[in-house]
Design a protein around this motif. Sequence first.
Motif, PDB file in Angstrom:
ATOM      1  N   SER A  90       0.861  -1.186   0.000  1.00  0.00           N
ATOM      2  CA  SER A  90       0.000   0.000   0.000  1.00  0.00           C
ATOM      3  C   SER A  90       0.901   1.240   0.000  1.00  0.00           C
ATOM      4  O   SER A  90       2.070   1.158   0.355  1.00  0.00           O
ATOM      5  CB  SER A  90      -0.915  -0.006   1.217  1.00  0.00           C
ATOM      6  OG  SER A  90      -0.145   0.032   2.390  1.00  0.00           O
ATOM      7  N   PRO A  91       0.336   2.397  -0.357  1.00  0.00           N
ATOM      8  CA  PRO A  91       1.154   3.618  -0.359  1.00  0.00           C
ATOM      9  C   PRO A  91       1.495   4.048   1.064  1.00  0.00           C
ATOM     10  O   PRO A  91       0.836   3.656   2.023  1.00  0.00           O
ATOM     11  CB  PRO A  91       0.251   4.642  -1.047  1.00  0.00           C
ATOM     12  CG  PRO A  91      -1.125   4.131  -0.901  1.00  0.00           C
ATOM     13  CD  PRO A  91      -1.023   2.643  -0.833  1.00  0.00           C
ATOM     14  N   PRO A  92       2.513   4.888   1.217  1.00  0.00           N
ATOM     15  CA  PRO A  92       2.853   5.391   2.561  1.00  0.00           C
ATOM     16  C   PRO A  92       1.684   6.194   3.140  1.00  0.00           C
ATOM     17  O   PRO A  92       0.864   6.751   2.403  1.00  0.00           O
ATOM     18  CB  PRO A  92       4.048   6.302   2.319  1.00  0.00           C
ATOM     19  CG  PRO A  92       4.551   5.979   0.964  1.00  0.00           C
ATOM     20  CD  PRO A  92       3.434   5.369   0.204  1.00  0.00           C
ATOM     21  N   ALA A  93       1.626   6.270   4.465  1.00  0.00           N
ATOM     22  CA  ALA A  93       0.515   6.952   5.129  1.00  0.00           C
ATOM     23  C   ALA A  93       0.477   8.436   4.783  1.00  0.00           C
ATOM     24  O   ALA A  93      -0.600   9.032   4.706  1.00  0.00           O
ATOM     25  CB  ALA A  93       0.616   6.759   6.634  1.00  0.00           C
ATOM     26  N   MET A  97       1.167  14.411   1.411  1.00  0.00           N
ATOM     27  CA  MET A  97       1.830  15.582   1.973  1.00  0.00           C
ATOM     28  C   MET A  97       2.854  16.132   0.975  1.00  0.00           C
ATOM     29  O   MET A  97       3.461  15.375   0.231  1.00  0.00           O
ATOM     30  CB  MET A  97       2.542  15.205   3.277  1.00  0.00           C
ATOM     31  CG  MET A  97       1.612  14.663   4.345  1.00  0.00           C
ATOM     32  SD  MET A  97       0.475  15.891   4.967  1.00  0.00           S
ATOM     33  CE  MET A  97       1.577  16.895   5.914  1.00  0.00           C
ATOM     34  N   PRO A  98       3.076  17.448   0.964  1.00  0.00           N
ATOM     35  CA  PRO A  98       4.088  18.009   0.060  1.00  0.00           C
ATOM     36  C   PRO A  98       5.489  17.570   0.490  1.00  0.00           C
ATOM     37  O   PRO A  98       5.755  17.349   1.664  1.00  0.00           O
ATOM     38  CB  PRO A  98       3.914  19.516   0.196  1.00  0.00           C
ATOM     39  CG  PRO A  98       3.096  19.729   1.404  1.00  0.00           C
ATOM     40  CD  PRO A  98       2.360  18.465   1.712  1.00  0.00           C
ATOM     41  N   LEU A  99       6.372  17.485  -0.495  1.00  0.00           N
ATOM     42  CA  LEU A  99       7.741  17.098  -0.196  1.00  0.00           C
ATOM     43  C   LEU A  99       8.499  18.289   0.384  1.00  0.00           C
ATOM     44  O   LEU A  99       8.165  19.437   0.136  1.00  0.00           O
ATOM     45  CB  LEU A  99       8.433  16.634  -1.475  1.00  0.00           C
ATOM     46  CG  LEU A  99       7.831  15.407  -2.129  1.00  0.00           C
ATOM     47  CD1 LEU A  99       8.537  15.124  -3.443  1.00  0.00           C
ATOM     48  CD2 LEU A  99       7.938  14.207  -1.215  1.00  0.00           C
TER      49      LEU A  99
END
Length: 105
Positions: A90-93, A97-99
């Motif tokens: 699964s994708p990260p939580a 969020m912006p980098l």
Amino acid sequence: MADQEAWRPPRACDDYWSEWKQCKTILNLFHHYYTYGETPSCTQWKRDYQNCRAWEKTKSAAAKDALCNSERERIAEKQKHTPVWTLRKSPPADWYMPLDEDKPK
């Protein structure tokens, strides 16, 4: 007999010829020697081409079996290497969020 008439080689015979010709190029020889420390063996591509032509002309069962076995071995050789990266389930939580590329460290 109908099954043998319907069977076709996994690739066109010209593909085996092209692979053999490409395998023998000086660029490929140099790259393979630089990468693996030995020159590539191109005999399998030529053997596959000859088996493909033999099957096209005579519908030889031996040529058909040799071609099928060669393709199976080629596929098994490709699949025996483990992937470099581990695949995520699964994708990260915090994927949305912006980098933090703009902020100084």
